[in-house]
Design an enzyme around this catalytic site. Structure first.
Site, PDB file in Angstrom:
ATOM      1  N   LYS A  64       1.044  -1.408  -0.047  1.00  0.00           N
ATOM      2  CA  LYS A  64      -0.181   0.030  -0.090  1.00  0.00           C
ATOM      3  C   LYS A  64       0.969   1.338   0.008  1.00  0.00           C
ATOM      4  O   LYS A  64       1.197   1.829   0.947  1.00  0.00           O
ATOM      5  CB  LYS A  64      -1.051  -0.137   1.268  1.00  0.00           C
TER       6      LYS A  64
HETATM    7  N1  PPE Z   1      -7.092  -2.735  -3.086  1.00  0.00           N
HETATM    8  C1  PPE Z   1      -6.895  -1.578  -2.903  1.00  0.00           C
HETATM    9  C2  PPE Z   1      -5.927  -1.017  -4.053  1.00  0.00           C
HETATM   10  C3  PPE Z   1      -7.000  -0.858  -1.787  1.00  0.00           C
HETATM   11  O1  PPE Z   1      -6.597   0.541  -1.756  1.00  0.00           O
HETATM   12  C4  PPE Z   1      -7.649  -1.592  -0.774  1.00  0.00           C
HETATM   13  C5  PPE Z   1      -8.257  -0.585   0.427  1.00  0.00           C
HETATM   14  C6  PPE Z   1      -8.080  -2.793  -0.713  1.00  0.00           C
HETATM   15  C7  PPE Z   1      -8.033  -3.442  -1.987  1.00  0.00           C
HETATM   16  C8  PPE Z   1      -8.864  -3.385   0.170  1.00  0.00           C
HETATM   17  O2  PPE Z   1      -8.150  -3.725   1.130  1.00  0.00           O
HETATM   18  P1  PPE Z   1      -8.473  -3.874   2.895  1.00  0.00           P
HETATM   19  O3  PPE Z   1      -8.955  -2.386   3.176  1.00  0.00           O
HETATM   20  O4  PPE Z   1      -7.304  -4.390   3.542  1.00  0.00           O
HETATM   21  O5  PPE Z   1      -9.561  -4.938   2.881  1.00  0.00           O
HETATM   22  N2  PPE Z   1      -8.411   0.649   0.309  1.00  0.00           N
HETATM   23  C9  PPE Z   1      -8.399   1.584   1.352  1.00  0.00           C
HETATM   24  C10 PPE Z   1      -8.257   3.022   0.827  1.00  0.00           C
HETATM   25  C11 PPE Z   1      -9.492   3.692   0.387  1.00  0.00           C
HETATM   26  C12 PPE Z   1      -9.217   5.120   0.281  1.00  0.00           C
HETATM   27  O6  PPE Z   1     -10.068   6.109  -0.420  1.00  0.00           O
HETATM   28  O7  PPE Z   1      -8.181   5.825   0.435  1.00  0.00           O
HETATM   29  C13 PPE Z   1      -9.479   1.360   2.232  1.00  0.00           C
HETATM   30  O8  PPE Z   1     -10.505   0.735   2.120  1.00  0.00           O
HETATM   31  O9  PPE Z   1      -9.338   1.782   3.591  1.00  0.00           O
END
Ligand code: PPE
Length: 307
Positions: free
Chosen positions: A159
């Site tokens: 991330k």
């Molecule tokens: N893929 C991406 C690219 C991503 O950014 C997230 C989280 C996920 C999958 C899901 O991961 P998880 O939250 O661990 O289940 N995206 C974060 C950021 C959103 C934002 O606007 O900034 C979030 O959901 O917090």
């Protein structure tokens, strides 16, 4: 998404006033995207505010930092304590928590090695990321003309701030075209993920989700939903699939901390199933929302109560 300011932000070990949580314009992370971040939710539960899978998120912050050679000056445990302090200090019952670590100010130039590292933790109230209506009835998405970053270009499974230029381009394109979210394929034309969500597909009772080597973020919601599904006796297969397979899906849904479990009712102007959230999506969404709100004893292991 507009947010409501809170009182304090955690910066490098201390809670400081919200308005003072600023950075210098020469910050390396601002110029070159050299930072790592997290998105975490804290939910109101019968035992008070509780943070969902806090340690896993702080561990992922460490893993992401490692990918850009950034040495976090705090252990995952210390960051967990800091996140709880931030929630408590701001008297929040439920909120979104955004930890961010980045290379700070030293000189100029692309190489950040040896630069100081700054760490902030921000907490603020947040509702449904893709709207209450989207959470209930599903959203409309399209396939992006932008491919998901490839693992040969940047650490796609971490991330990293700079990685999100890719997500931002894709989501802007979707919004400008009248869709609520985007779906990116990878360089092999396989389905990868949304701008901030992992994707799941249901076909003939089986659940599919792309594997990590599709170049996706190892989502903590993704992993939680996979565990819930298997506890319910459902079969989840991590397998690559194509755009055209999406058009044969009975159900599609996104998972993410912000998006939680959001049904997808239309993809590329093709109706998914009968256009309403399907039974598997609804069941997983309900179980997930019970788990995060401390209503299912089986999953209270995922909750870190803010005393
Ligand atoms: N893929 C991406 C690219 C991503 O950014 C997230 C989280 C996920 C999958 C899901 O991961 P998880 O939250 O661990 O289940 N995206 C974060 C950021 C959103 C934002 O606007 O900034 C979030 O959901 O917090």
């Amino acid at each position: 998404m507009q947010i409501q300011p809170t009182d304090k932000i955690w910066k490098n070990g201390a809670l400081i006033p919200w308005k003072d949580a600023t950075v210098h314009v020469l910050t390396h992370g601002l110029h070159y995207g050299t930072g790592a971040f997290e998105g975490i939710r804290c939910y109101s539960t019968p035992k008070g505010p509780a943070i969902f899978r806090l340690k896993e998120h702080m561990d992922r912050l460490h893993t992401s930092s490692k990918a850009i050679n950034l040495k976090l000056p705090y252990t995952a445990e210390a960051l967990c304590r800091a996140a709880k302090d931030t929630v408590r200090e701001n008297k929040l019952d439920s909120c979104y928590i955004r930890p961010i670590a980045f290379y700070g100010v030293s000189g100029i130039g692309v190489n950040p090695l040896g630069y100081p590292v700054d760490v902030f933790i921000i907490a603020f109230p947040m509702g449904a990321y893709l709207g209450d209506e989207g959470l209930k009835n599903g959203i409309r998405i399209h396939t992006s003309s932008w491919h998901r970053i490839t693992s040969g270009t940047a650490p796609a499974t971490a991330k990293i701030c700079g990685d999100y230029l890719n997500s931002a381009l894709a989501v802007m394109e979707a919004k400008l075209n009248g869709f609520e979210e985007t779906l990116m394929l990878n360089e092999l034309h396989m389905v990868a993920e949304g701008s901030g969500e992992n994707i799941f597909m249901v076909r003939k009772g089986k659940i599919f989700t792309p594997p990590l080597n599709a170049g996706i973020l190892p989502g903590i919601t993704r992993e939680s939903v996979m565990e819930i599904a298997s506890d319910l006796g459902m079969v989840v297969v991590e397998q690559n699939f194509t755009r055209s397979e999406l058009y044969m899906a009975d159900e599609l849904f996104f998972t993410g901390t912000a998006a939680e479990v959001t049904p997808i009712r239309e993809v590329d102007r093709r109706t998914v199933g009968d256009g309403k959230p399907g039974p598997i999506t609804r069941q997983l969404q309900a179980k997930f929302l019970d788990a995060v709100r401390g209503k299912d004893p089986k999953y209270t292991k995922w909750l870190d109560v803010v005393e």
